[in-house]
Design a protein around this motif. Structure first.
Motif, PDB file in Angstrom:
ATOM      1  N   SER A  79       0.813  -1.219   0.000  1.00 21.30           N
ATOM      2  CA  SER A  79       0.000   0.000   0.000  1.00 21.30           C
ATOM      3  C   SER A  79       0.847   1.270   0.000  1.00 21.30           C
ATOM      4  CB  SER A  79      -0.923   0.006   1.226  1.00 21.30           C
ATOM      5  OG  SER A  79      -0.147   0.002   2.425  1.00 21.30           O
ATOM      6  N   GLN A  80       2.118   1.139   0.342  1.00 20.39           N
ATOM      7  CA  GLN A  80       2.996   2.314   0.436  1.00 20.39           C
ATOM      8  C   GLN A  80       4.084   2.338  -0.632  1.00 20.39           C
ATOM      9  OE1 GLN A  80       3.984   1.074   4.478  1.00 20.39           O
ATOM     10  NE2 GLN A  80       3.159   3.007   5.271  1.00 20.39           N
ATOM     11  N   LEU A  81       4.481   1.172  -1.096  1.00 20.22           N
ATOM     12  CA  LEU A  81       5.591   1.051  -2.047  1.00 20.22           C
ATOM     13  C   LEU A  81       5.043   0.616  -3.402  1.00 20.22           C
ATOM     14  CD1 LEU A  81       8.621   0.966  -2.686  1.00 20.22           C
ATOM     15  CD2 LEU A  81       8.710  -1.311  -1.655  1.00 20.22           C
ATOM     16  N   MET A  82       5.153   1.504  -4.393  1.00 22.06           N
ATOM     17  CA  MET A  82       4.540   1.258  -5.699  1.00 22.06           C
ATOM     18  C   MET A  82       5.414   0.387  -6.621  1.00 22.06           C
ATOM     19  SD  MET A  82       2.007   2.933  -4.808  1.00 22.06           S
ATOM     20  CE  MET A  82       1.492   4.288  -3.747  1.00 22.06           C
ATOM     21  N   ASP A  83       6.674   0.733  -6.752  1.00 24.07           N
ATOM     22  CA  ASP A  83       7.555  -0.051  -7.619  1.00 24.07           C
ATOM     23  C   ASP A  83       9.021   0.246  -7.283  1.00 24.07           C
ATOM     24  OD1 ASP A  83       8.441   2.294  -8.843  1.00 24.07           O
ATOM     25  OD2 ASP A  83       7.199   2.075 -10.607  1.00 24.07           O
ATOM     26  N   TYR A  84       9.924  -0.396  -8.011  1.00 24.43           N
ATOM     27  CA  TYR A  84      11.357  -0.092  -7.924  1.00 24.43           C
ATOM     28  C   TYR A  84      11.911  -0.040  -9.332  1.00 24.43           C
ATOM     29  CZ  TYR A  84      12.753  -4.913  -9.036  1.00 24.43           C
ATOM     30  OH  TYR A  84      12.951  -6.116  -9.674  1.00 24.43           O
ATOM     31  N   HIS A  85      13.003   0.676  -9.516  1.00 28.84           N
ATOM     32  CA  HIS A  85      13.610   0.805 -10.839  1.00 28.84           C
ATOM     33  C   HIS A  85      15.064   1.242 -10.701  1.00 28.84           C
ATOM     34  CE1 HIS A  85      11.484   4.523  -9.716  1.00 28.84           C
ATOM     35  NE2 HIS A  85      12.515   5.171 -10.245  1.00 28.84           N
ATOM     36  N   LYS A  86      15.737   1.345 -11.830  1.00 26.50           N
ATOM     37  CA  LYS A  86      17.158   1.741 -11.882  1.00 26.50           C
ATOM     38  C   LYS A  86      18.048   0.879 -10.974  1.00 26.50           C
ATOM     39  CE  LYS A  86      16.431   6.590 -13.153  1.00 26.50           C
ATOM     40  NZ  LYS A  86      16.924   6.424 -14.520  1.00 26.50           N
ATOM     41  N   LEU A  87      17.833  -0.429 -11.002  1.00 27.87           N
ATOM     42  CA  LEU A  87      18.690  -1.324 -10.214  1.00 27.87           C
ATOM     43  C   LEU A  87      20.066  -1.403 -10.857  1.00 27.87           C
ATOM     44  CD1 LEU A  87      19.239  -3.447  -8.012  1.00 27.87           C
ATOM     45  CD2 LEU A  87      18.290  -5.167  -9.578  1.00 27.87           C
ATOM     46  N   LYS A  88      21.092  -1.080 -10.078  1.00 26.34           N
ATOM     47  CA  LYS A  88      22.478  -1.172 -10.555  1.00 26.34           C
ATOM     48  C   LYS A  88      23.310  -1.876  -9.497  1.00 26.34           C
ATOM     49  CE  LYS A  88      22.702   3.276 -11.097  1.00 26.34           C
ATOM     50  NZ  LYS A  88      23.205   4.648 -11.371  1.00 26.34           N
ATOM     51  N   THR A  89      24.225  -2.717  -9.952  1.00 23.74           N
ATOM     52  CA  THR A  89      25.095  -3.443  -9.024  1.00 23.74           C
ATOM     53  C   THR A  89      26.533  -3.397  -9.526  1.00 23.74           C
ATOM     54  OG1 THR A  89      24.795  -5.563 -10.171  1.00 23.74           O
ATOM     55  CG2 THR A  89      23.234  -5.046  -8.399  1.00 23.74           C
ATOM     56  N   ARG A  90      27.459  -3.531  -8.608  1.00 26.19           N
ATOM     57  CA  ARG A  90      28.880  -3.629  -8.951  1.00 26.19           C
ATOM     58  C   ARG A  90      29.604  -4.244  -7.765  1.00 26.19           C
ATOM     59  NH1 ARG A  90      32.340   0.453  -6.889  1.00 26.19           N
ATOM     60  NH2 ARG A  90      31.246   2.071  -5.698  1.00 26.19           N
ATOM     61  N   LYS A  91      30.887  -4.501  -7.957  1.00 29.97           N
ATOM     62  CA  LYS A  91      31.670  -5.105  -6.895  1.00 29.97           C
ATOM     63  C   LYS A  91      33.025  -4.426  -6.813  1.00 29.97           C
ATOM     64  CE  LYS A  91      32.659  -9.725  -5.076  1.00 29.97           C
ATOM     65  NZ  LYS A  91      32.716 -11.160  -5.404  1.00 29.97           N
ATOM     66  N   SER A  92      33.465  -4.125  -5.594  1.00 28.92           N
ATOM     67  CA  SER A  92      34.780  -3.534  -5.345  1.00 28.92           C
ATOM     68  C   SER A  92      35.502  -4.412  -4.342  1.00 28.92           C
ATOM     69  CB  SER A  92      34.622  -2.110  -4.790  1.00 28.92           C
ATOM     70  OG  SER A  92      35.873  -1.559  -4.454  1.00 28.92           O
ATOM     71  N   GLY A  93      36.503  -5.164  -4.820  1.00 28.84           N
ATOM     72  CA  GLY A  93      37.137  -6.152  -3.947  1.00 28.84           C
ATOM     73  C   GLY A  93      36.116  -7.204  -3.559  1.00 28.84           C
ATOM     74  N   ASN A  94      35.864  -7.354  -2.261  1.00 26.41           N
ATOM     75  CA  ASN A  94      34.859  -8.325  -1.818  1.00 26.41           C
ATOM     76  C   ASN A  94      33.559  -7.646  -1.393  1.00 26.41           C
ATOM     77  OD1 ASN A  94      35.847  -7.129   0.528  1.00 26.41           O
ATOM     78  ND2 ASN A  94      35.537  -8.959   1.754  1.00 26.41           N
ATOM     79  N   ILE A  95      33.442  -6.343  -1.664  1.00 27.45           N
ATOM     80  CA  ILE A  95      32.251  -5.593  -1.274  1.00 27.45           C
ATOM     81  C   ILE A  95      31.303  -5.458  -2.468  1.00 27.45           C
ATOM     82  CG2 ILE A  95      31.347  -3.451  -0.296  1.00 27.45           C
ATOM     83  CD1 ILE A  95      33.099  -5.000   1.624  1.00 27.45           C
TER      84      ILE A  95
END
Length: 309
Positions: free
Chosen positions: A230-246
């Motif tokens: 009822s409060q959260l409509m959607d999500y978008h612009k998902l981006k991921t990356r990795k730096s070392g083990n993070i």
């Protein structure tokens, strides 16, 4: 600090084992006159340099974020992977050079059984050390240790190959086999170097996380989205990356514009908690967009990448 100590200890183990093997291989190479064993000593010398680089990299990469490096020092491990790969290319060139010289000026193999024994010992030692390095590398998600383990794993195969080559020379008297085996060793470690450099470079240019990890991330987001339907409509612009083990995860959510700051903060906190529990060593950044029924809820003026659902 505990993780850093564990990674440092196995890096030291690799340094010690490589030092011992270099001494054994040089002695066996001098006694036998075998170019393939000398090539293996060269290979182990590069392994030692790689181990020293890995040792320094795991120490530096484990340092916490600071003012000058707000995202941490993780990419030091990726840089070390490229440096280690370049060292392998150099080692391969040196091995081929020595092998060609030996083809032009062939010499008999002396003390063959000592040489075979040294190669077998080197293969056994490197097998167990590489297994230990791989185990810790996977558990701590360390590219520097994984690169070092790959060095030693290749050394297992090349040591066995050289040992078999010398055995065949002993049985057949075909001396040129020594140089042929050395060249095959060089080709094998060139393949290793290419894979190592390629993988390290991908993370330096911020390649996204694997399909499996992104599917897991989407599953978590969808679950929380349903919990706050009822409060959260959607999500978008998902981006991921990795730096070392993070792992770094960044996405936008569209929420009810009447939602209080406190409630929006609670939703963001749920995302961070769930994602960090599912994927260790993760940093999550969530941007909040207000829902506008007649407008574009994905910020058309934001040109930082394609929208992903």
């Amino acid at each position: 600090m505990q993780i850093s100590n564990r990674k440092t200890k196995v890096a030291l183990l690799s340094i010690c084992s490589n030092t011992v093997l270099i001494i054994l291989k040089v002695m066996a190479g001098i006694l036998s006159g075998s170019v393939s064993i000398i090539s293996e000593a060269i290979h182990s010398s590069m392994d030692l340099v790689a181990s020293l680089i890995a040792f320094m990299a795991v120490q530096k990469s484990s340092k916490p974020a600071d003012r000058d490096h707000p995202y941490g020092h993780g990419k030091i491990e990726n840089i070390s992977g490229i440096v280690e790969g370049l060292l392998i290319f150099i080692a391969a060139g040196m091995i081929v050079f020595e092998a060609v010289k030996k083809i032009l000026e062939p010499a008999e193999i002396e003390q063959a059984w000592i040489a075979i024994a040294v190669m077998a010992t080197a293969a056994v030692i490197n097998y167990f050390v590489s297994r230990t390095l791989y185990k810790v590398a996977k558990e701590e998600d360390s590219m520097a240790l994984e690169a070092d383990a790959l060095h030693l794993k290749t050394d297992v195969y090349t040591s066995l190959g050289v040992g078999v080559g010398i055995l065949l020379i002993k049985l057949t008297g075909f001396v040129v086999l020594d140089s042929i085996v050395a060249i095959l060793v060089a080709l094998l470690i060139v393949k290793e170097a290419w894979a190592l450099c390629y993988n390290a470079l991908e993370y330096l240019i911020d390649i996204r996380l694997s399909d499996e990890e992104e599917q897991e991330i989407r599953a978590v987001i969808e679950k929380i989205k349903n919990d706050y339907a009822s409060q959260l409509m959607d999500y978008h612009k998902l981006k991921t990356r990795k730096s070392g083990n993070i792992r770094h995860i960044d996405f936008h959510i569209t929420v009810d514009p009447t939602l209080s700051v406190k409630d929006a903060h609670e939703i963001v906190g749920c995302f961070k908690k769930e994602l960090c529990e599912r994927l260790k060593n993760t940093r999550v950044s969530v941007h909040i967009d207000p829902y506008t029924p007649l407008g574009d809820n994905r910020e058309a003026d934001d040109s930082d990448g394609d929208d992903n659902y």
